[in-house]
Design an enzyme around this catalytic site. Structure first.
Site, PDB file in Angstrom:
ATOM      1  N   HIS A 285       0.803  -1.215   0.000  1.00  0.00           N
ATOM      2  CA  HIS A 285       0.000   0.000   0.000  1.00  0.00           C
ATOM      3  C   HIS A 285       0.834   1.262   0.000  1.00  0.00           C
ATOM      4  O   HIS A 285       0.284   2.354   0.027  1.00  0.00           O
ATOM      5  CB  HIS A 285      -0.920   0.002   1.225  1.00  0.00           C
ATOM      6  CG  HIS A 285      -0.176   0.031   2.528  1.00  0.00           C
ATOM      7  ND1 HIS A 285       0.570  -1.029   2.982  1.00  0.00           N
ATOM      8  CD2 HIS A 285      -0.057   1.005   3.463  1.00  0.00           C
ATOM      9  CE1 HIS A 285       1.114  -0.712   4.148  1.00  0.00           C
ATOM     10  NE2 HIS A 285       0.753   0.503   4.457  1.00  0.00           N
ATOM     11  N   CYS A 286       2.173   1.149  -0.040  1.00  0.00           N
ATOM     12  CA  CYS A 286       3.014   2.346   0.069  1.00  0.00           C
ATOM     13  C   CYS A 286       3.963   2.526  -1.110  1.00  0.00           C
ATOM     14  O   CYS A 286       3.854   3.487  -1.863  1.00  0.00           O
ATOM     15  CB  CYS A 286       3.825   2.299   1.369  1.00  0.00           C
ATOM     16  SG  CYS A 286       2.851   2.562   2.855  1.00  0.00           S
ATOM     17  N   ILE A 287       4.914   1.610  -1.265  1.00  0.00           N
ATOM     18  CA  ILE A 287       6.012   1.840  -2.204  1.00  0.00           C
ATOM     19  C   ILE A 287       5.546   2.010  -3.652  1.00  0.00           C
ATOM     20  O   ILE A 287       6.073   2.859  -4.365  1.00  0.00           O
ATOM     21  CB  ILE A 287       7.070   0.713  -2.088  1.00  0.00           C
ATOM     22  CG1 ILE A 287       7.606   0.660  -0.659  1.00  0.00           C
ATOM     23  CG2 ILE A 287       8.227   0.974  -3.046  1.00  0.00           C
ATOM     24  CD1 ILE A 287       8.618  -0.422  -0.427  1.00  0.00           C
ATOM     25  N   ILE A 289       2.843   3.320  -4.624  1.00  0.00           N
ATOM     26  CA  ILE A 289       1.887   4.412  -4.700  1.00  0.00           C
ATOM     27  C   ILE A 289       2.489   5.758  -4.303  1.00  0.00           C
ATOM     28  O   ILE A 289       2.311   6.767  -4.989  1.00  0.00           O
ATOM     29  CB  ILE A 289       0.670   4.098  -3.808  1.00  0.00           C
ATOM     30  CG1 ILE A 289      -0.079   2.889  -4.388  1.00  0.00           C
ATOM     31  CG2 ILE A 289      -0.258   5.302  -3.678  1.00  0.00           C
ATOM     32  CD1 ILE A 289      -1.199   2.382  -3.514  1.00  0.00           C
ATOM     33  N   ASP A 290       3.223   5.792  -3.199  1.00  0.00           N
ATOM     34  CA  ASP A 290       3.682   7.057  -2.633  1.00  0.00           C
ATOM     35  C   ASP A 290       4.497   7.919  -3.591  1.00  0.00           C
ATOM     36  O   ASP A 290       4.320   9.143  -3.622  1.00  0.00           O
ATOM     37  CB  ASP A 290       4.481   6.799  -1.353  1.00  0.00           C
ATOM     38  CG  ASP A 290       3.621   6.205  -0.249  1.00  0.00           C
ATOM     39  OD1 ASP A 290       2.410   6.005  -0.494  1.00  0.00           O
ATOM     40  OD2 ASP A 290       4.154   5.917   0.834  1.00  0.00           O
TER      41      ASP A 290
END
Length: 447
Positions: A285-287, A289-290
């Protein structure tokens, strides 16, 4: 803009001292909006710390699961959940009217990307509206959801200020980036340092005091924008370096060099190097997308983040490269991809977790299916994988071996897999994680 009388001002100033006193005495009531991979462990950490904590969730299945005392996240044990429920330190609800009862409200909702790779902060906006309609004097609101710099100040602050309360006096607003690493036995909510940035000094002080009750280290920064940027830097740093490792893997293959051996040797340097490894693509959910949140915000301000964009292209191309390796493996046995049975070992985005969000396995499976392959998978943590018009069900390793397949692909290197058996029972193996390290066999096709 509302005008506050001197009497109202003194009342509002008193709210700061009252809130800090409640936090210090652990009588502050904590509300957490969004009981996912971030929100549920955070809520239970506050509950374990002695705070009366309420989780707010719109997913009825999650609420029903919690009501049964059955957590749906591996990092939360049934014993921890039930212990805090029985002690009446934790409860969950879909009734957002109860937000008015809370002294501190933490927003932990998802922030995905739209198909255009632009930020989707609709869940933040929805949570903000729920809070704004019930905001009262003395409340602290902290956004934890990853987002672009400026969200707290530009999106949430106007919603709350419209209620007639002054930030830093009537209510308090801050950003504190979540730093969750699922299935990490060493680092958890309580011992990971917590970065906190408020809209003003009073908000920073209130949020720092709150988190200081449950985490070992609080790191105050000068503003919400700095705190928002911290989270994006952390994950963009990883995305860019993984992109470098992936490109190095492609280069090393052309040069006839083992990229894994190169990286392992380089990591022996005690300074100036940090090991990042190639893989089938980014997930979670992070790498994945961020960095797009950061590059999007940069474009809004007339800046082109070419370095970040390039790393994104390299990483996004890895699932297609894995499929090409499958084609090469099958060609070595004089078999076409169309009609061949390809079995994926692991579909979660990282080892030993049940989270398949943004997993490269999804892209790999979809690309294989498009080209006519018959795709199955094994994953002890992910019983079902739905994407597009497809839905696959996991099968145990033994069943996969019994049914047979033409090529195995190790996508996620779970500890639970028997890699000796996979190599022994598979006609061909594409290893994207170096799970078969040290084994030499012409049937192995490494990344």
């Amino acid at each position: 803009m509302s005008i506050i009388s001197p009497e109202g001002l003194s009342t509002q100033q008193a709210t700061a001292a009252e809130l800090l006193a409640k936090i210090d005495q652990r009588s502050a009531r904590i509300g957490v909006i969004g009981l996912g991979y971030v929100g549920l462990p955070l809520a239970l950490t506050f509950a374990e710390g002695g705070f009366a904590t309420t989780g707010f969730e719109i997913d009825r299945e999650r609420l029903a699961s919690l009501e049964r005392g059955e957590p749906y996240i591996a990092d939360v044990s049934p014993e921890e959940l039930r212990r805090n429920q029985e002690a009446q330190r934790f409860s969950s609800t879909g009734n957002f009217d109860r937000l008015a009862e809370m002294d501190a409200i933490l927003i932990c909702v998802p922030t995905p990307l739209r198909k255009t790779k632009e930020p989707d902060i609709s869940a933040i906006v929805a949570a903000g509206r729920e809070i704004a309609s019930r905001l009262r004097a003395g409340q602290l609101v902290v956004l934890e959801s990853t987002t672009y710099p400026g969200t707290t100040e530009e999106v949430l602050l106007p919603m709350f200020a419209a209620r007639g309360l002054e930030v830093g006096r009537g209510f308090f607003l801050a950003f504190s980036p979540e730093r969750v690493d699922p299935a990490n036995p060493e680092w958890n909510t309580a011992n990971i340092p917590k970065v906190v940035g408020g809209i003003d000094e009073a908000s920073t002080r209130a949020a720092s005091a709150l988190y200081g009750q449950i985490v070992s280290t609080v790191v105050p920064v000068s503003s919400t924008r700095v705190a928002e940027m911290v989270k994006l830097l952390e994950n963009t740093f990883r995305a860019v370096n993984i992109g470098l490792a992936n490109e190095l893997a492609l280069m090393c293959r052309e040069l006839g060099v083992d990229v894994w051996e190169v990286i392992d040797a380089a990591r022996t340097k005690p300074f100036g190097f940090m090991a990042f490894y190639p893989g089938p693509g980014l997930g979670g959910h992070c790498i994945p997308i961020d960095p797009f949140y950061l590059s999007w915000k940069a474009r809004q301000n007339g800046f082109e983040s070419r370095f970040i964009e390039l790393a994104g292209h390299v990483n996004a191309a890895m699932p297609r490269y894995v499929v090409e390796r499958v084609v090469e493996a099958l060609n070595s046995a004089a078999r076409p991809l169309r009609g061949s049975r390809v079995h994926l070992f692991g579909v979660a985005y990282k080892p030993n977790v049940s989270d398949a969000r943004e997993s490269p396995a999804i892209d790999i499976a979809e690309l294989l299916l498009r080209r006519g392959a018959i795709v199955t998978y094994s994953d002890p943590h992910v019983p079902r994988l739905a994407f597009g018009a497809h839905e696959l069900r996991a099968m145990p390793e033994a069943e996969a071996f019994a049914r047979g397949y033409e090529c195995a692909v190790i996508v996620t290197d779970h500890r639970a897999f028997d890699y000796d058996a996979i190599l022994e029972r598979s006609p061909l193996v594409v290893d994207t994680r170096n799970a078969l390290k040290g084994r030499q066999d012409p049937r192995i096709f490494r990344l």
